[in-house]
Scaffold this active site. Structure first.
Site, PDB file in Angstrom:
ATOM      1  N   CYS A   3     -10.501  -0.311   3.539  1.00  0.00           N
ATOM      2  CA  CYS A   3      -9.928  -0.711   4.826  1.00  0.00           C
ATOM      3  C   CYS A   3      -9.366   0.523   5.523  1.00  0.00           C
ATOM      4  O   CYS A   3      -8.632   1.315   4.923  1.00  0.00           O
ATOM      5  CB  CYS A   3      -8.829  -1.750   4.631  1.00  0.00           C
ATOM      6  SG  CYS A   3      -9.505  -3.393   4.326  1.00  0.00           S
ATOM      7  N   ARG A  40       0.824  -1.233   0.000  1.00  0.00           N
ATOM      8  CA  ARG A  40       0.000   0.000   0.000  1.00  0.00           C
ATOM      9  C   ARG A  40       0.852   1.274   0.000  1.00  0.00           C
ATOM     10  O   ARG A  40       0.480   2.281   0.616  1.00  0.00           O
ATOM     11  CB  ARG A  40      -0.951   0.034   1.208  1.00  0.00           C
ATOM     12  CG  ARG A  40      -1.896  -1.135   1.317  1.00  0.00           C
ATOM     13  CD  ARG A  40      -2.916  -1.156   0.184  1.00  0.00           C
ATOM     14  NE  ARG A  40      -3.901  -2.179   0.419  1.00  0.00           N
ATOM     15  CZ  ARG A  40      -3.799  -3.446  -0.012  1.00  0.00           C
ATOM     16  NH1 ARG A  40      -2.750  -3.825  -0.725  1.00  0.00           N
ATOM     17  NH2 ARG A  40      -4.756  -4.309   0.249  1.00  0.00           N
ATOM     18  N   GLU A  65      -4.607   3.237   6.923  1.00  0.00           N
ATOM     19  CA  GLU A  65      -4.443   3.078   5.470  1.00  0.00           C
ATOM     20  C   GLU A  65      -5.131   4.248   4.765  1.00  0.00           C
ATOM     21  O   GLU A  65      -4.646   4.748   3.763  1.00  0.00           O
ATOM     22  CB  GLU A  65      -5.045   1.754   4.998  1.00  0.00           C
ATOM     23  CG  GLU A  65      -4.950   1.622   3.487  1.00  0.00           C
ATOM     24  CD  GLU A  65      -5.402   0.276   2.936  1.00  0.00           C
ATOM     25  OE1 GLU A  65      -5.081  -0.762   3.511  1.00  0.00           O
ATOM     26  OE2 GLU A  65      -6.089   0.298   1.895  1.00  0.00           O
TER      27      GLU A  65
HETATM   28  N1  EPU Z   1     -11.420 -11.380   9.841  1.00  0.00           N
HETATM   29  C1  EPU Z   1     -12.184 -11.467  10.976  1.00  0.00           C
HETATM   30  N2  EPU Z   1     -13.120 -10.497  11.199  1.00  0.00           N
HETATM   31  C2  EPU Z   1     -13.291  -9.474  10.356  1.00  0.00           C
HETATM   32  C3  EPU Z   1     -12.505  -9.377   9.202  1.00  0.00           C
HETATM   33  C4  EPU Z   1     -11.557 -10.356   8.967  1.00  0.00           C
HETATM   34  O1  EPU Z   1     -12.048 -12.394  11.777  1.00  0.00           O
HETATM   35  O2  EPU Z   1     -14.159  -8.622  10.634  1.00  0.00           O
HETATM   36  C5  EPU Z   1     -10.449 -12.452   9.583  1.00  0.00           C
HETATM   37  C6  EPU Z   1     -10.913 -13.330   8.411  1.00  0.00           C
HETATM   38  O3  EPU Z   1     -11.784 -14.308   8.825  1.00  0.00           O
HETATM   39  C7  EPU Z   1      -9.604 -13.876   7.902  1.00  0.00           C
HETATM   40  C8  EPU Z   1      -8.609 -12.744   8.179  1.00  0.00           C
HETATM   41  O4  EPU Z   1      -9.208 -11.916   9.178  1.00  0.00           O
HETATM   42  O5  EPU Z   1      -9.229 -15.004   8.643  1.00  0.00           O
HETATM   43  C9  EPU Z   1      -8.267 -11.947   6.946  1.00  0.00           C
HETATM   44  O6  EPU Z   1      -9.462 -11.349   6.429  1.00  0.00           O
HETATM   45  P1  EPU Z   1      -9.660 -11.008   4.870  1.00  0.00           P
HETATM   46  O7  EPU Z   1      -9.391 -12.218   4.050  1.00  0.00           O
HETATM   47  O8  EPU Z   1     -10.961 -10.331   4.740  1.00  0.00           O
HETATM   48  O9  EPU Z   1      -8.470 -10.050   4.514  1.00  0.00           O
HETATM   49  P2  EPU Z   1      -7.969  -8.739   5.208  1.00  0.00           P
HETATM   50  O10 EPU Z   1      -6.556  -8.979   5.655  1.00  0.00           O
HETATM   51  O11 EPU Z   1      -8.897  -8.234   6.251  1.00  0.00           O
HETATM   52  C10 EPU Z   1      -6.911  -7.693   3.058  1.00  0.00           C
HETATM   53  C11 EPU Z   1      -6.791  -6.305   2.520  1.00  0.00           C
HETATM   54  C12 EPU Z   1      -7.997  -5.953   1.666  1.00  0.00           C
HETATM   55  C13 EPU Z   1      -8.144  -6.989   0.564  1.00  0.00           C
HETATM   56  C14 EPU Z   1      -8.297  -8.358   1.213  1.00  0.00           C
HETATM   57  C15 EPU Z   1      -8.429  -9.490   0.191  1.00  0.00           C
HETATM   58  C16 EPU Z   1      -5.613  -4.733   3.937  1.00  0.00           C
HETATM   59  C17 EPU Z   1      -5.703  -3.767   5.053  1.00  0.00           C
HETATM   60  N3  EPU Z   1      -6.734  -5.345   3.609  1.00  0.00           N
HETATM   61  O12 EPU Z   1      -7.979  -7.702   3.999  1.00  0.00           O
HETATM   62  O13 EPU Z   1      -7.733  -4.683   1.078  1.00  0.00           O
HETATM   63  O14 EPU Z   1      -9.270  -6.698  -0.236  1.00  0.00           O
HETATM   64  O15 EPU Z   1      -7.132  -8.628   2.018  1.00  0.00           O
HETATM   65  O16 EPU Z   1      -7.213  -9.745  -0.389  1.00  0.00           O
HETATM   66  O17 EPU Z   1      -4.535  -4.930   3.359  1.00  0.00           O
HETATM   67  C18 EPU Z   1      -7.997  -2.321   1.339  1.00  0.00           C
HETATM   68  O18 EPU Z   1      -6.751  -2.258   1.349  1.00  0.00           O
HETATM   69  O19 EPU Z   1      -8.725  -1.287   1.395  1.00  0.00           O
HETATM   70  C19 EPU Z   1      -8.614  -3.625   1.286  1.00  0.00           C
HETATM   71  C20 EPU Z   1      -9.924  -3.767   1.391  1.00  0.00           C
END
Ligand code: EPU
Length: 289
Positions: free
Chosen positions: A214, A163, A284
């Site tokens: 995010c 990012r 972010e």
């Molecule tokens: N999780 C929870 N509760 C929640 C959200 C997530 O327990 O409310 C857990 C999920 O169950 C999973 C883990 O956290 O085990 C990761 O969650 P997820 O796969 O949704 O990915 P993330 O790390 O929360 C990142 C990026 C997103 C991107 C997704 C998919 C960041 C900050 N976020 O989210 O990017 O779309 O992976 O690849 O890097 C963004 O940057 O604006 C963004 C949305």
């Protein structure tokens, strides 16, 4: 070039918050940039390089900035290099339009970005990413305009990391054109990948809510959404703002929100997550004040 006095940030951000800025300048063609310094001096405020406002939280009151937005949005194939097809996108093009172009022309690389809002310039500047795909990984080069003039940067000089790029700070200038190096692949393969990524995103994230994506970056090795969820912030509301019930790292405006409530809720969340886990959450979303 088009100019507007006192544009409301609440009408220029996907979270729909923010007061009036001094002015907005829309660059419609590259030659407009020759006049930009003079027009910025005329309006007399700090320039703020605006994409489509999908990663931005602007404060509620008056903002002493001149918003500069790329209005040009052409996309075309300009050559082939080492087996890759080089696509030129003007920075104002919506990212979704670029993905559609890739789909129609059978060009692979950006499928992981399906469902990310914003402009191509914004995605390049902040190295938007999803599902293991990052924008800068597929960039061949980009042209940046700054007060010193226009300069082309190769992929390595853009310094894309999580990012982040050298273009993502307020002093850098504005990206005007981006060249992508993409791999020819059958359209149906690209379509399947895009659909898979889009529906995976839609099932986990509140894509239609008023939000700025995010709120926090993921600390190394752990998801900020998981930390916020475990700290009790999923669905937590304050002053018309809330962390989404669908994904705890999405700060949403439920209708009557304000930036001051958003900042209070973000500060509370950081404090609670720090106290509970020792993780320091880094924003972010960009703050404009
Ligand atoms: N999780 C929870 N509760 C929640 C959200 C997530 O327990 O409310 C857990 C999920 O169950 C999973 C883990 O956290 O085990 C990761 O969650 P997820 O796969 O949704 O990915 P993330 O790390 O929360 C990142 C990026 C997103 C991107 C997704 C998919 C960041 C900050 N976020 O989210 O990017 O779309 O992976 O690849 O890097 C963004 O940057 O604006 C963004 C949305």
């Amino acid at each position: 070039m088009r100019e507007f006095a006192e544009p409301l940030l609440s009408e220029h951000t996907t979270i729909r918050l923010g007061g009036p800025a001094l002015a907005k300048i829309v660059i419609e063609k590259v030659e407009d940039l020759e006049e930009l310094q003079g027009r910025l001096a005329y309006w007399g405020g700090q320039p703020f390089w605006l994409g489509k406002g999908s990663n931005l939280l602007a404060h509620d009151g008056f903002l002493p900035h001149v918003l500069v937005q790329m209005g040009n949005c052409g996309i075309s194939i300009v050559g082939i290099e080492n087996g890759k097809t080089i696509v030129r996108a003007e920075a104002g093009a919506p990212l979704a339009r670029l993905l559609n172009f890739c789909l129609k022309n059978g060009l692979s690389g950006l499928e992981g970005l399906a469902g990310i809002p914003g402009s191509v310039g914004g995605a390049a500047a902040m190295n938007a990413g999803s599902f293991g795909s990052e924008t800068t990984a597929h960039i061949h080069s980009a042209i940046l305009w700054s007060a010193a003039g226009a300069k082309r940067y190769g992929r390595d000089e853009i310094s894309g990391s999580y990012r982040k790029t050298r273009f993502g700070n307020d002093d850098a200038g504005i990206i005007t054109e981006i060249f992508f190096a993409l791999t020819p692949l059958p359209n149906n393969v690209i379509f399947t990948r895009m659909c898979h990524n889009f529906f995976a995103k839609k099932s986990r994230q509140p894509l239609t809510a008023w939000s700025a994506g995010c709120a926090f970056k993921n600390p190394p090795g752990i998801s900020a959404g998981l930390l916020l969820d475990q700290a009790g912030f999923k669905g937590k509301e304050l002053g018309g703002m809330a962390f989404s019930r669908k994904h705890a790292n999405f700060l949403v405006n439920t209708g009557g929100g304000s930036s001051s409530a958003a900042c209070d809720l973000l500060a509370l969340a950081r404090e609670k997550v720090r106290a509970a886990t020792g993780h320091e959450l880094e924003l972010e979303i960009r703050i404009l004040k």
